[in-house]
Design an enzyme around this catalytic site. Structure first.
Site, PDB file in Angstrom:
ATOM      1  N   GLY A  45       0.838  -1.196   0.000  1.00 39.33           N
ATOM      2  CA  GLY A  45       0.000   0.000   0.000  1.00 39.33           C
ATOM      3  C   GLY A  45       0.871   1.244   0.000  1.00 39.33           C
ATOM      4  O   GLY A  45       1.989   1.222   0.517  1.00 39.33           O
ATOM      5  N   GLN A  50       3.056   9.889   1.021  1.00 34.38           N
ATOM      6  CA  GLN A  50       4.295   9.127   1.199  1.00 34.38           C
ATOM      7  C   GLN A  50       5.276   9.343   0.046  1.00 34.38           C
ATOM      8  O   GLN A  50       6.438   8.933   0.133  1.00 34.38           O
ATOM      9  CB  GLN A  50       3.994   7.635   1.324  1.00 34.38           C
ATOM     10  CG  GLN A  50       3.346   7.258   2.649  1.00 34.38           C
ATOM     11  CD  GLN A  50       3.218   5.754   2.756  1.00 34.38           C
ATOM     12  OE1 GLN A  50       2.308   5.164   2.200  1.00 34.38           O
ATOM     13  NE2 GLN A  50       4.139   5.118   3.452  1.00 34.38           N
ATOM     14  N   CYS A  92       5.432  -0.311   7.665  1.00 31.85           N
ATOM     15  CA  CYS A  92       5.130   0.913   6.916  1.00 31.85           C
ATOM     16  C   CYS A  92       6.351   1.319   6.108  1.00 31.85           C
ATOM     17  O   CYS A  92       7.455   1.359   6.650  1.00 31.85           O
ATOM     18  CB  CYS A  92       4.743   2.017   7.906  1.00 31.85           C
ATOM     19  SG  CYS A  92       4.373   3.581   7.113  1.00 31.85           S
ATOM     20  N   LEU A  93       6.151   1.627   4.839  1.00 29.09           N
ATOM     21  CA  LEU A  93       7.279   2.014   3.990  1.00 29.09           C
ATOM     22  C   LEU A  93       7.946   3.296   4.471  1.00 29.09           C
ATOM     23  O   LEU A  93       9.115   3.527   4.186  1.00 29.09           O
ATOM     24  CB  LEU A  93       6.816   2.192   2.530  1.00 29.09           C
ATOM     25  CG  LEU A  93       6.351   0.924   1.801  1.00 29.09           C
ATOM     26  CD1 LEU A  93       5.864   1.267   0.407  1.00 29.09           C
ATOM     27  CD2 LEU A  93       7.473  -0.114   1.731  1.00 29.09           C
ATOM     28  N   HIS A 134      -4.843   1.625   7.177  1.00 31.78           N
ATOM     29  CA  HIS A 134      -3.464   2.119   7.335  1.00 31.78           C
ATOM     30  C   HIS A 134      -3.211   3.307   6.404  1.00 31.78           C
ATOM     31  O   HIS A 134      -2.661   4.332   6.823  1.00 31.78           O
ATOM     32  CB  HIS A 134      -2.487   0.965   7.029  1.00 31.78           C
ATOM     33  CG  HIS A 134      -1.042   1.326   7.109  1.00 31.78           C
ATOM     34  ND1 HIS A 134      -0.206   0.839   8.096  1.00 31.78           N
ATOM     35  CD2 HIS A 134      -0.265   2.130   6.343  1.00 31.78           C
ATOM     36  CE1 HIS A 134       1.015   1.334   7.920  1.00 31.78           C
ATOM     37  NE2 HIS A 134       1.006   2.117   6.851  1.00 31.78           N
ATOM     38  N   GLU A 135      -3.650   3.182   5.150  1.00 33.06           N
ATOM     39  CA  GLU A 135      -3.397   4.252   4.171  1.00 33.06           C
ATOM     40  C   GLU A 135      -4.265   5.485   4.446  1.00 33.06           C
ATOM     41  O   GLU A 135      -3.800   6.620   4.298  1.00 33.06           O
ATOM     42  CB  GLU A 135      -3.620   3.748   2.735  1.00 33.06           C
ATOM     43  CG  GLU A 135      -2.749   2.571   2.317  1.00 33.06           C
ATOM     44  CD  GLU A 135      -1.266   2.737   2.605  1.00 33.06           C
ATOM     45  OE1 GLU A 135      -0.760   3.874   2.602  1.00 33.06           O
ATOM     46  OE2 GLU A 135      -0.602   1.718   2.866  1.00 33.06           O
ATOM     47  N   HIS A 138      -2.592   7.492   6.941  1.00 33.17           N
ATOM     48  CA  HIS A 138      -1.528   8.322   6.359  1.00 33.17           C
ATOM     49  C   HIS A 138      -2.093   9.651   5.849  1.00 33.17           C
ATOM     50  O   HIS A 138      -1.530  10.716   6.091  1.00 33.17           O
ATOM     51  CB  HIS A 138      -0.856   7.610   5.186  1.00 33.17           C
ATOM     52  CG  HIS A 138       0.292   6.733   5.589  1.00 33.17           C
ATOM     53  ND1 HIS A 138       1.342   7.182   6.363  1.00 33.17           N
ATOM     54  CD2 HIS A 138       0.555   5.437   5.335  1.00 33.17           C
ATOM     55  CE1 HIS A 138       2.210   6.199   6.549  1.00 33.17           C
ATOM     56  NE2 HIS A 138       1.750   5.121   5.947  1.00 33.17           N
TER      57      HIS A 138
HETATM   58 NI    NI Z   1       2.518   3.208   5.933  1.00 31.35          NI
END
Ligand code: NI
Length: 182
Positions: A45, A50, A92-93, A134-135, A138
């Site tokens: 995701g 991000q 998480c990236l 989660h997204e 963000h």
């Molecule tokens: Ni994340």
């Protein structure tokens, strides 16, 4: 193919409530670049902030599971209902190397727009519901570290400091993204 830089924990854009997408012309290119970026980073995701863009847009690909056959694109997504509760280890990236057990609703009803601007509503469960929440977090400026107890947050504190310092360095050299006008 265009892989963008992923913004890390501590960058102010990850604390922003992202602006709703109004202009859909040309958004396909941005979405394609976001997919390239997500796949390159081995993520499932990715939210627009991000990659440094203040836009209410995120993508998910869990087509490696039985839950989905194709990638998802969600624009101006809004969770209008939720049910149940479950826990899951989330990474998480933007916070590489950190995994935290996060409690969230098990099922959600999501209202969203497609890349063509068409409104849709759908119920999601399982990994899809997890990734969507989660997204959306963000895009509201919320991290997984905000979703756990203080004691869990303390356990990753030094790692967060490290990533934050890295994010500060990256901000100095980050190129303003060219060519995306929304
Ligand atoms: Ni994340």
């Amino acid at each position: 193919m265009a892989v963008m830089d992923i913004v890390h924990y501590g960058d102010p854009i990850l604390r922003k409530k992202c602006k709703h997408v109004q202009q859909f012309d040309g958004i396909d290119r941005l979405i394609a670049d976001m997919f390239d970026t997500m796949y390159e980073a081995d993520g499932i995701g990715l939210a627009a902030n991000q990659v440094g863009l203040d836009l209410h847009l995120f993508i998910i690909d869990i087509s490696h599971t039985e839950e989905a056959d194709e990638p998802f694109i969600f624009i101006n997504g809004d969770i209008i209902d939720s049910e149940g509760e479950c826990e899951y280890d989330e990474g998480c990236l933007s916070i590489p190397g950190v995994t935290l057990n996060v409690v969230r609703p098990e099922a959600i009803d999501l209202k969203y727009q497609t890349e063509k601007g068409e409104w849709k509503k759908h119920t999601f469960t399982g990994l899809a519901a997890r990734a969507i929440q989660h997204e959306i977090d963000h895009l509201n400026g919320v991290y997984i570290v905000d979703r756990v107890q203080e004691i869990d947050r303390m356990s990753v504190k030094s790692k967060l400091k490290e990533i934050e310092a890295q994010a500060k360095e990256e901000q100095k050299t980050r190129q303003t993204l060219q060519g995306y006008k929304f």
